[in-house]
Write an enzyme that holds these catalytic residues in place. Structure first.
Site, short mmCIF file in Angstrom:
data_model
loop_
_atom_site.label_atom_id
_atom_site.label_comp_id
_atom_site.label_asym_id
_atom_site.label_seq_id
_atom_site.Cartn_x
_atom_site.Cartn_y
_atom_site.Cartn_z
N ARG A 14 0.81 -1.21 0.00
CA ARG A 14 0.00 0.00 0.00
C ARG A 14 0.85 1.26 0.00
O ARG A 14 0.44 2.30 -0.51
CB ARG A 14 -0.88 0.01 1.25
CG ARG A 14 -1.72 1.26 1.42
CD ARG A 14 -2.22 1.37 2.85
NE ARG A 14 -3.15 2.47 3.02
CZ ARG A 14 -2.81 3.75 3.12
NH1 ARG A 14 -1.53 4.08 3.06
NH2 ARG A 14 -3.71 4.70 3.27
N SER A 15 2.05 1.20 0.57
CA SER A 15 2.83 2.39 0.90
C SER A 15 3.77 2.83 -0.22
O SER A 15 4.62 2.04 -0.66
CB SER A 15 3.66 2.10 2.16
OG SER A 15 4.65 3.08 2.35
N PRO A 16 3.69 4.09 -0.64
CA PRO A 16 4.65 4.58 -1.64
C PRO A 16 6.06 4.62 -1.07
O PRO A 16 7.04 4.47 -1.81
CB PRO A 16 4.14 5.98 -1.97
CG PRO A 16 3.36 6.40 -0.75
CD PRO A 16 2.73 5.15 -0.24
N TYR A 17 6.18 4.82 0.24
CA TYR A 17 7.51 4.89 0.85
C TYR A 17 8.18 3.51 0.86
O TYR A 17 9.40 3.42 0.73
CB TYR A 17 7.40 5.47 2.26
CG TYR A 17 6.88 6.89 2.26
CD1 TYR A 17 7.69 7.95 1.87
CD2 TYR A 17 5.58 7.16 2.65
CE1 TYR A 17 7.21 9.24 1.86
CE2 TYR A 17 5.09 8.46 2.64
CZ TYR A 17 5.91 9.50 2.25
OH TYR A 17 5.43 10.79 2.23
N SER A 18 7.40 2.45 1.02
CA SER A 18 7.96 1.10 0.90
C SER A 18 8.44 0.86 -0.53
O SER A 18 9.50 0.27 -0.75
CB SER A 18 6.91 0.05 1.27
OG SER A 18 6.79 -0.10 2.66
#
EC number: 5.99.1.4
Length: 239
Positions: A14-18
């Site tokens: 879900r995470s753009p940072y991941s």
């Protein structure tokens, strides 16, 4: 569940940072990705939440404000641009069920293709704008990887995979996770895409000279200083 000893990182599809942290490691230290455990984190649906509640596990999930949502969109585009990524899309998530993609990851991992699945799912989400909570999208990803499309696209309906997913989320709570990407090496923890380099240095034993040793505080000793509630991170803890 017993605590893991190997270095590890918690990621979220879900995470753009991941996604950005994964790309950073792929481009700079791909050997690190091959030497650590990969563990997923996501916001559970009602069924998974009940399994967690039965084990007395509460995840640090808080609602995201509208302002923070817009900030993350801006920040992601800025960080992507710094990395030369010009084909980023911002997916529209309407009533997402994150078990669809993350339990599919477990099924892919069982076949030794979990890492490939992450790459394909991230590309579908962040570069093709596809809805990875749609079982048909997961089926297409599976087919592209030569995996069992029916197995992966229906993973969220498999009771055994549900229990394994809940156990992984419980492990994240035991590890003290409050946001992703979240890296752990021994007692050292690193949160966020901007902590990739310090994690790598810690893992490779190349800490910068003069780095002071810091004694870990006892959280209970100063619990009075902690905020009682509020948005202390991105939705679902996605940092």
């Amino acid at each position: 569940m017993a605590s893991r000893r190997r270095p590890r990182w918690y990621f979220s599809l879900r995470s753009p940072y991941s996604w950005l942290a994964h790309r950073d490691l792929t481009s700079t230290h791909p050997e690190v990705l091959d030497s650590i455990d990969w563990l997923p984190f996501w916001e559970p649906d009602e069924e998974t939440a009940r399994l967690l509640a039965d084990e007395g596990v509460t995840l640090p999930i808080v609602a995201m404000s509208r302002a923070k949502n817009f900030y993350i969109l801006q920040d992601t585009r800025r960080l992507a641009g710094e990395r030369g990524l010009t084909d980023i899309t911002w997916p529209i998530d309407r009533d997402p069920c994150w078990e669809v993609s993350h339990l599919a990851w477990i099924a892919a991992e069982d076949e030794g293709r979990g890492k490939d699945f992450v790459v394909a799912a991230q590309r579908a989400r962040w570069q093709e704008g596809r809805n990875i909570s749609d079982p048909e999208v997961i089926a297409a990803i599976a087919e592209g990887l030569g995996l069992d499309a029916d197995r992966l696209s229906t993973a969220h309906r498999d009771p055994g995979l549900r229990k394994r997913g809940a156990a992984l989320l419980a492990e994240s709570a035991h590890d003290g996770l409050f946001g992703v990407p979240f890296f752990i090496n021994g007692r050292e923890k690193f949160w966020g895409v901007d902590r990739v380099a310090p994690f790598v240095r810690s893992l490779l034993g190349t800490e910068r000279p003069g780095t002071p040793a810091v004694r870990e505080p006892d959280p209970a000793a100063r619990a009075d200083l902690l905020p009682a509630a509020g948005d202390q991170g991105h939705a679902g803890g996605c940092g």
